[in-house]
Enzyme design. Structure first.
Site, mmCIF file in Angstrom:
data_model
loop_
_atom_site.group_PDB
_atom_site.id
_atom_site.type_symbol
_atom_site.label_atom_id
_atom_site.label_comp_id
_atom_site.label_asym_id
_atom_site.label_seq_id
_atom_site.Cartn_x
_atom_site.Cartn_y
_atom_site.Cartn_z
ATOM 1 N N GLN A 119 7.038 -37.491 -53.172
ATOM 2 C CA GLN A 119 8.226 -37.686 -54.005
ATOM 3 C C GLN A 119 9.218 -38.608 -53.306
ATOM 4 O O GLN A 119 9.700 -38.290 -52.222
ATOM 5 C CB GLN A 119 8.871 -36.311 -54.245
ATOM 6 C CG GLN A 119 10.126 -36.352 -55.077
ATOM 7 C CD GLN A 119 10.974 -35.105 -54.854
ATOM 8 O OE1 GLN A 119 10.776 -34.364 -53.897
ATOM 9 N NE2 GLN A 119 11.932 -34.892 -55.729
ATOM 10 N N GLU A 159 10.902 -28.450 -59.365
ATOM 11 C CA GLU A 159 10.970 -28.250 -57.911
ATOM 12 C C GLU A 159 11.630 -26.917 -57.582
ATOM 13 O O GLU A 159 11.143 -26.142 -56.775
ATOM 14 C CB GLU A 159 11.765 -29.386 -57.260
ATOM 15 C CG GLU A 159 11.954 -29.181 -55.758
ATOM 16 C CD GLU A 159 12.676 -30.336 -55.062
ATOM 17 O OE1 GLU A 159 13.566 -30.927 -55.686
ATOM 18 O OE2 GLU A 159 12.332 -30.617 -53.907
ATOM 19 N N SER A 185 8.005 -35.330 -47.905
ATOM 20 C CA SER A 185 6.909 -34.621 -47.247
ATOM 21 C C SER A 185 5.581 -35.178 -47.752
ATOM 22 O O SER A 185 5.451 -35.570 -48.907
ATOM 23 C CB SER A 185 6.995 -33.105 -47.447
ATOM 24 O OG SER A 185 7.518 -32.792 -48.680
ATOM 25 N N GLU A 229 25.178 -25.499 -51.966
ATOM 26 C CA GLU A 229 26.448 -25.890 -52.596
ATOM 27 C C GLU A 229 26.204 -26.414 -54.017
ATOM 28 O O GLU A 229 26.918 -26.058 -54.957
ATOM 29 C CB GLU A 229 27.150 -26.963 -51.748
ATOM 30 C CG GLU A 229 27.721 -26.454 -50.436
ATOM 31 C CD GLU A 229 26.664 -26.200 -49.353
ATOM 32 O OE1 GLU A 229 25.513 -26.667 -49.505
ATOM 33 O OE2 GLU A 229 26.980 -25.522 -48.368
#
Lengths: 396, 367
Positions: A115, A233, A150, A366
């Protein structure tokens, strides 16, 4: 439109398939391809794309039946980004040709995906991304830097979001592509993290050519396409069903039971608080799965990843204090290239350090709190100065 | 009332230590060093201990020291924490020095004062000021045994070894020191093995136990000062980043949720500074409240430093999770410091005894 298949009908297809393809004698790849073609890869996908148009809830039973028969696996941990993020996006926004080309080798694991979203200057504010794609003949020239990728070193393809129009507000000027990771101009560099490992990569794109037929969705519609990817995700980071003490709390509880000499009243109280929090999170996840199965999706999914991160951090932090002197010893600072996080198999110090990433990766805690506050609770959004001005004029 | 401020002399001392560390031990150099075979910075230590003379701050002039006190040494610890500097100050100039002072002073003290040698107390780093258990036996003045996870012993010339009810000086070269892959990469631990090595007895019986306890007490108090300096770096660097990092077309620090969290770190830090100063001041004057002051300091400052370092990593976002950014060195030091010399939990338990706040009655126990 025909009725969707029920559990019995799907299981019958599994039985027929296994009768025709003996797992013990069929070549692994042949088996996986045939399973895809029989619609038993992901049963909720449409026929022709590895599925049967059946309810998602039936998938677990199919996977169990294949596992019980000793069938070869597509090793889902290795191809998690393809399965969890690229595939749903291609299914929803791809053309028939794209779905035909990409989904089957993605599912069988013949082609690994990564990604290319985050950038050094676009983390929480993904829509500020600066990787430029410029129209050239029948395709696009792409230049920019991506980060926290990754599996880039293993990937054949990437899902990529770019800036195609800097003169319009940021959400409007993005376009989504499939990028060939073997194309000239793609450079992958390991990115070392605080554990010493390099699970992730930086990916530098320099004048990379992408044919227009590898565009996913319309020009300028990249933000909407990316939302499909990101929703999936967070669902996959939240995790699957667990038994009681199935997560990190189980590791801590085991140490507590086996090491009475380490116990103190103060740590006992903290342990019990965390046990309660972990069990509450587990049951919330279970309830959410039942809601989804019953077709009543709830907003609790936004909370799952937030809670997962906090719990992992608190539990692994307590584990080090419980262990005392042993908690001061690490296993290995060497730069490993594994892209799979092995919480249980590494030292307690690794768990403590790696868990720090849980509240950053895949949407910071957050940002998740903002989503809960604004989209779930309906609180007024933060005043935004960045939505109506051209991307190129944004303060940065 | 105990003086909780910094004197002009202390501020001058701080300025010279900080200038040295900024010049000689910036974060990239610390990171490179901890990845090398020699994780302690011997040259920096020599400059700090000998040229700046900080090695003997707490040592009386009769032993060749500066004749100051642990108050001044605490200021050095604050600066070393701020720089996560890989030098054995805590182990040698604080713990070993306080141990030797309590044991009655030896020739070694003069060598520590001049900075020509360094020493470490051979007890596991997580051991608090309570009586540590001995894992070393003595036969005919020779020591045999093992001690695991000792701080600042790798660069030490002399080991102070509690053994068989006494306290011994052992030449470090006579011991086998196995480096440990340590959570805190800037203060590498080692495992020590002693196989029939000669030792010089410097205290016996209660005197030995009291000397070790004095060393660990001073270490705990000054570790709290280190935690203050460390937390301050974490807060300052995060505030700086929050001012300059833009997301959503505004500085991230303009979001109220972020501001409030950093304000909370600051509040904790102001308190940490007060309690750490109080502990150092009590130590310097031999105040009878020292045990309370020290337990209070460690119980408060440990969690403050850990939360400052954790916020530092989190609010730096992706870059704070990288190896390249120094935030992780502070996180590792903060977490290790929270365990070293007793966890906050253990110091709260000590306070329960010291200030008469006993726990619930256990069945069968008299009130």
């Amino acid at each position: 439109m025909p009725e969707p298949l029920d559990a019995a009908a799907v299981q019958a297809r599994v039985a027929d398939f296994l009768a025709a393809h003996d797992p013990a004698t069929t070549d692994r790849l042949e088996f996986l391809r045939a399973r895809f073609d029989a619609g038993l890869a992901w049963v909720h996908y449409p026929p022709g794309h590895g599925g049967l148009g059946a309810p998602l809830a039936l998938q677990a039973g199919v996977d169990r039946a294949f596992a019980a028969a000793g069938a070869p696996s597509n090793d889902p941990r290795r191809i998690g980004i393809g399965l969890g993020m690229a595939a749903p996006t291609i299914l929803r926004h791809g053309t028939a040709t794209q779905r035909e080309r990409f989904l089957r080798p993605l599912w069988t694991g013949e082609e690994v995906w990564c990604q290319l979203f985050s950038e050094p200057g676009a983390g929480s504010d993904l829509a500020a991304l600066a990787t430029r794609a410029v129209r050239e003949d029948a395709g696009w020239r792409v230049t920019g830097q991506k980060v926290w990728t990754s599996g880039a070193q293993l990937a054949r393809w990437a899902i990529l979001v770019t800036r195609t129009d800097p003169d319009v507000p940021k959400h409007a000027g993005m376009t989504y592509f499939v990028c060939d990771m073997t194309a000239p101009g793609v450079e992958v560099r390991p990115l070392r993290q605080l554990t010493g490992d390099a699970e992730f990569n930086e990916v530098f794109l320099t004048d990379v050519w992408i044919p227009d037929e590898h565009r996913l969705g319309d020009v300028g519609d990249g933000w909407r396409v990316a939302q499909t990817t990101l929703m999936n995700e967070r669902v996959s980071i939240g995790g699957g069903p667990l038994p009681r003490e199935g997560g990190l709390i189980g590791v801590l509880a085991r140490t507590w039971r086996e090491r009475p000499e380490l116990r103190t009243p103060g740590l006992h109280d903290t342990l019990l608080r965390l046990w309660v929090a972990a069990e509450a999170a587990r049951l919330t996840g279970e309830r959410l799965r039942q809601q989804l199965t019953a077709g009543q999706p709830g907003p609790e999914g936004s909370a799952a990843k937030l809670v997962f991160a906090t719990l992992n951090q608190q539990i692994s932090g307590l584990e080090l204090e419980l262990l005392g002197d042993e908690g001061l010893r690490h296993d290995d600072w060497g730069m490993r290239r594994e892209s799979i996080v092995d919480f249980a198999g590494r030292s307690p110090t690794y768990r403590y350090l790696r868990a720090k990433g849980n509240s950053i990766e895949g949407g910071t805690s957050e940002i998740l709190r903002n989503i809960i506050a604004e989209r779930v609770l309906g609180l007024p959004p933060e005043p935004r100065s960045d939505k109506d001005i051209p991307w190129k004029d944004l303060p940065r | 009332m105990t003086d909780l401020l910094y004197s002009d002399v202390e501020e001058d001392l701080r300025a010279s230590v900080r200038a040295l560390l900024v010049d000689r031990s910036p974060a990239p150099r610390v990171l490179a060093r901890v990845e090398s075979d020699e994780t302690y910075d011997a040259k920096l230590w020599r400059t700090l201990a000998v040229e700046l003379g900080t090695g003997g701050l707490a040592i009386p002039t009769e032993y060749g020291g500066a004749g100051a006190s642990f108050r001044e040494a605490a200021v050095v610890c604050e600066e070393l924490g701020r720089a996560v500097a890989p030098v054995p100050y805590l182990g040698s100039a604080v713990v070993a020095t306080a141990t030797l002072l309590a044991a009655g002073g030896t020739a070694l003290l003069a060598e520590l004062a001049s900075g020509t040698r360094t020493a470490a107390l051979a007890v596991p780093f997580a051991t608090g000021p309570g009586a540590p258990s001995t894992t070393v036996a003595v036969t005919g003045g020779r020591l045999t045994g093992a001690v695991r996870g000792v701080a600042d012993a790798l660069p030490a010339d002399v080991l102070l070894v509690p053994a068989g009810g006494g306290l011994y000086e052992v030449e470090a070269r006579d011991a086998v020191r196995e480096p440990v892959t340590s959570l805190d990469q800037t203060r590498q631990l080692c495992d020590i093995r002693l196989a029939d090595v000669p030792g010089r007895e410097i205290a016996t019986g209660d005197g030995a136990a009291a000397a070790v306890s004095a060393g660990l007490t001073a270490g705990t108090a000054l570790l709290a000062a280190e935690q203050v300096g460390l937390a301050e770096w974490c807060l300052q660097s995060t505030v700086e980043y929050m001012r300059t990092r833009y997301q959503f077309a505004r500085p991230v620090g303009s979001f109220q949720a972020v501001k409030h969290r950093l304000a909370d770190v600051w509040v904790g830090l102001t308190q940490a500074r007060a309690v750490a100063r109080y502990a150092a001041a009590c130590l310097a004057t031999g105040d009878p409240d020292t045990p309370v002051a020290v337990a209070l300091a460690k119980a408060h400052c440990g969690p403050v430093a850990v939360s400052a370092a954790e916020e530092c990593v989190q609010l730096h976002g992706g870059i704070g999770f990288t190896w390249e950014h120094p935030a992780h060195l502070y996180l590792k030091r903060a977490k290790a410091d929270a365990i070293a010399l007793g966890t906050a939990d253990q110091h709260r338990a000590a306070l329960a005894r010291l200030v008469d706040l006993p726990g619930p009655l256990v069945e069968g126990e008299a009130a």
